[in-house]
Scaffold this active site. Structure first.
Site, PDB file in Angstrom:
ATOM      1  N   TYR A 124     -16.500 -13.556  33.761  1.00  0.00           N
ATOM      2  CA  TYR A 124     -16.209 -12.335  34.520  1.00  0.00           C
ATOM      3  C   TYR A 124     -14.932 -11.664  34.021  1.00  0.00           C
ATOM      4  CZ  TYR A 124     -19.748 -13.568  38.015  1.00  0.00           C
ATOM      5  OH  TYR A 124     -20.925 -13.859  38.644  1.00  0.00           O
ATOM      6  N   ASN A 157     -26.464  -5.775  41.037  1.00  0.00           N
ATOM      7  CA  ASN A 157     -27.297  -5.375  39.909  1.00  0.00           C
ATOM      8  C   ASN A 157     -28.714  -5.062  40.398  1.00  0.00           C
ATOM      9  OD1 ASN A 157     -28.810  -5.204  37.556  1.00  0.00           O
ATOM     10  ND2 ASN A 157     -28.444  -7.301  36.919  1.00  0.00           N
ATOM     11  N   CYS A 199     -27.295 -10.106  34.269  1.00  0.00           N
ATOM     12  CA  CYS A 199     -26.132 -10.594  35.012  1.00  0.00           C
ATOM     13  C   CYS A 199     -26.102 -12.122  35.076  1.00  0.00           C
ATOM     14  CB  CYS A 199     -26.067  -9.977  36.403  1.00  0.00           C
ATOM     15  SG  CYS A 199     -27.518 -10.285  37.413  1.00  0.00           S
ATOM     16  N   HIS A 200     -27.238 -12.765  34.817  1.00  0.00           N
ATOM     17  CA  HIS A 200     -27.257 -14.231  34.799  1.00  0.00           C
ATOM     18  C   HIS A 200     -26.409 -14.783  33.655  1.00  0.00           C
ATOM     19  CE1 HIS A 200     -30.673 -12.924  32.282  1.00  0.00           C
ATOM     20  NE2 HIS A 200     -30.432 -14.011  31.558  1.00  0.00           N
ATOM     21  N   GLU A 221     -32.893 -19.249  27.712  1.00  0.00           N
ATOM     22  CA  GLU A 221     -32.258 -18.556  26.600  1.00  0.00           C
ATOM     23  C   GLU A 221     -31.420 -19.498  25.738  1.00  0.00           C
ATOM     24  OE1 GLU A 221     -30.021 -15.260  28.132  1.00  0.00           O
ATOM     25  OE2 GLU A 221     -31.773 -14.363  29.080  1.00  0.00           O
TER      26      GLU A 221
END
Length: 171
Positions: A105, A128, A136-137, A163
């Site tokens: 962040y 979001n 945003c993850h 991912e």
């Protein structure tokens, strides 16, 4: 854009992380929320159920490919103009976090030129309107820990593992 006065179309799509509510208008995808999450805007209720809308069909097809690890980026027009100027800048910055990577962040706030706005940035990330499409993850705590996620930490963990995010510390 005031989406409360715009004709919206919706569909619900069953993903590996649960049901997703997707919304679009004629020009762009404007919403993707987990079906059970809190804070879905009231204006979404006015959307017409239209799972065969071309944008919604493309969104679902691309999501399917993403979950099958056949797609890393989405190629859809996105509309998040219904946020504040600050929220829009945060949501735009989320698009710069590459697949397989995470960012804290604080680093995201620094990149936006607002290093002391970490809490405000966190609030914007939490609002979001396009989960997964605006990733945003991929935003994590300063120490690499998984911090809040509107869809829940189990979903965040799933998406990051999907991912194969680099630098991720899993509990």
């Amino acid at each position: 854009m005031n989406l409360a006065n715009t004709v919206l179309y919706s569909t619900r799509w069953h993903s590996p992380v649960g049901e997703l509510l997707l919304l679009c208008h004629e020009q762009a995808l404007c919403g993707c929320w987990f079906g059970d999450q809190a804070g879905i805007p009231d204006w979404t209720a006015a959307a017409l159920d239209k799972p065969d809308h071309p944008l919604l069909t493309r969104a679902c097809t691309q999501l399917q490919a993403y979950f099958e690890r056949q797609r890393q980026d989405f190629e859809l027009p996105l509309d998040y103009s219904h946020g504040t100027e600050f929220q829009q800048s945060v949501w735009q910055a989320l698009t710069l976090i590459r697949y397989g990577h995470t960012t804290p962040y604080g680093q995201l706030a620094q990149a936006l030129g607002r290093p002391r706005a970490v809490r405000a940035l966190g609030a914007a990330v939490g609002r979001n309107p396009l989960a997964i499409f605006l990733p945003c993850h991929r935003v994590i705590g300063a120490d690499g820990s998984l911090t809040g996620y509107t869809g829940g930490l189990a979903r965040k963990t799933f998406l990051l593992q999907l991912e194969q995010a680099q630098g991720l510390l899993l509990p």
